[in-house]
Design a protein around this motif. Structure first.
Motif, PDB file in Angstrom:
ATOM      1  N   CYS A   1       0.251  -0.888   0.330  1.00  0.00           N
ATOM      2  CA  CYS A   1      -0.122  -0.074  -0.122  1.00  0.00           C
ATOM      3  C   CYS A   1       1.383   1.348   0.024  1.00  0.00           C
ATOM      4  CB  CYS A   1      -0.625   0.170   1.209  1.00  0.00           C
ATOM      5  SG  CYS A   1      -1.750   1.476   1.292  1.00  0.00           S
ATOM      6  N   ARG A   2       2.286   1.336   1.031  1.00  0.00           N
ATOM      7  CA  ARG A   2       3.183   2.445   1.206  1.00  0.00           C
ATOM      8  C   ARG A   2       3.673   2.663  -0.667  1.00  0.00           C
ATOM      9  NH1 ARG A   2       7.323   4.133   0.798  1.00  0.00           N
ATOM     10  NH2 ARG A   2       8.041   1.921   0.821  1.00  0.00           N
ATOM     11  N   VAL A   3       3.983   1.620  -1.748  1.00  0.00           N
ATOM     12  CA  VAL A   3       4.841   2.179  -2.480  1.00  0.00           C
ATOM     13  C   VAL A   3       3.494   2.353  -3.791  1.00  0.00           C
ATOM     14  CG1 VAL A   3       6.513   0.262  -1.360  1.00  0.00           C
ATOM     15  CG2 VAL A   3       5.218  -0.037  -3.472  1.00  0.00           C
ATOM     16  N   LEU A   4       2.804   2.076  -3.750  1.00  0.00           N
ATOM     17  CA  LEU A   4       1.505   2.626  -4.734  1.00  0.00           C
ATOM     18  C   LEU A   4       1.028   3.981  -4.056  1.00  0.00           C
ATOM     19  CD1 LEU A   4      -0.005  -1.014  -5.561  1.00  0.00           C
ATOM     20  CD2 LEU A   4       0.846  -0.187  -6.654  1.00  0.00           C
ATOM     21  N   SER A   5       0.758   4.093  -2.299  1.00  0.00           N
ATOM     22  CA  SER A   5       0.545   5.572  -2.492  1.00  0.00           C
ATOM     23  C   SER A   5       1.156   6.518  -2.847  1.00  0.00           C
ATOM     24  CB  SER A   5      -0.413   5.643  -1.106  1.00  0.00           C
ATOM     25  OG  SER A   5      -1.173   4.940  -0.741  1.00  0.00           O
ATOM     26  N   SER A   6       2.547   6.473  -3.133  1.00  0.00           N
ATOM     27  CA  SER A   6       3.834   6.866  -3.336  1.00  0.00           C
ATOM     28  C   SER A   6       3.651   7.212  -4.436  1.00  0.00           C
ATOM     29  CB  SER A   6       4.958   6.655  -2.370  1.00  0.00           C
ATOM     30  OG  SER A   6       6.195   7.352  -3.122  1.00  0.00           O
ATOM     31  N   ALA A   7       3.207   6.094  -5.157  1.00  0.00           N
ATOM     32  CA  ALA A   7       3.421   6.510  -6.805  1.00  0.00           C
ATOM     33  C   ALA A   7       1.793   7.584  -7.175  1.00  0.00           C
ATOM     34  CB  ALA A   7       3.680   5.233  -7.428  1.00  0.00           C
TER      35      ALA A   7
END
Length: 235
Positions: free
Chosen positions: A15-21
């Protein structure tokens, strides 16, 4: 395929890496587009870890709708765990009013198109990234597409089908992010006019080269990753 311990361990980082994108492009909504009853329980395609939703990201000039769940951490019976099918799909358009509520976005042509593509990806699974590996850019046909009446003649063929292009890339968003289990591609969905769709099939240069030629024309036109029902056709 199950979520199990794999999901519990790696869901937060995914979730964190996708949200960052998505945050590199705009501001994600707290609420997501989701179903009261999971469609997989009603005969629909099953997403990797069952969860299926769509995120909405906003900025002043456009809206982005993205699948949320195709890359969920998943444990497979016959393979090592992965971030699901190792991709999420998204579409961008300036056509949808930026203040639209969640239901309005979900029922808009943009929301419906991205959701339809998401379910097709869930149906075909790893075949989709395999095709992207082979061809770079692919097109798929969406039957019985829903578009506003004024756009029908330009975007829907005589059978009411819509062609979309998957795999265009641009500096506006990363082509992939590093998930905790595997890389996750961010696959753009671009709506094609009837003329552009026909160009991909009826041409003298081969289908792969025709798609690459369209990509070059979209780059010259600008807004490579964007779809709009008022966009002039490049064919």
């Amino acid at each position: 395929m199950t979520e199990s311990i794999v999901g519990e361990t790696y869901a937060a980082e995914t979730c964190r890496v996708l949200s960052s994108a998505w945050e590199s492009w705009g501001t994600p909504d707290v609420d997501v587009i989701a179903h009261l009853i999971n469609p997989s329980f009603l005969g629909g395609p099953s997403w990797p870890a069952v969860r299926q939703a769509h995120a909405i990201v906003r900025r002043e000039d456009a809206l982005l709708v993205a699948s949320s769940g195709l890359a969920d951490p998943t444990e497979w019976d016959d393979a090592e765990p992965t971030n699901g099918y190792e991709l999420e799909v998204f579409g961008i358009s300036p056509d949808i009013h930026i203040d639209s509520d969640t239901l309005t976005v979900a029922t808009s042509w943009l929301g419906q198109t991205v959701m339809t593509v998401s379910n097709l990806v869930a149906q075909y699974g790893f075949q989709v990234p395999d095709m992207l590996d082979r061809h770079g850019i692919i097109t798929i046909q969406l039957d019985e597409a829903r578009l506003p009446g004024e756009a029908a003649d330009t975007y829907l063929d005589e059978n009411g089908a819509l062609v979309v292009m998957l795999g265009l890339v641009d500096d506006e968003l990363p082509a992939a992010v590093r998930g905790p289990l595997s890389a996750i591609r961010l696959i753009n969905v671009k709506v094609l006019t009837v003329a552009e769709g026909h160009f991909c099939v009826h041409n003298s240069m081969g289908d792969d080269e025709a798609r690459r030629e369209l990509a070059r024309r979209f780059a010259a036109q600008g807004g490579v990753l964007w779809s709009s029902l008022t966009r002039p056709s490049v064919v």
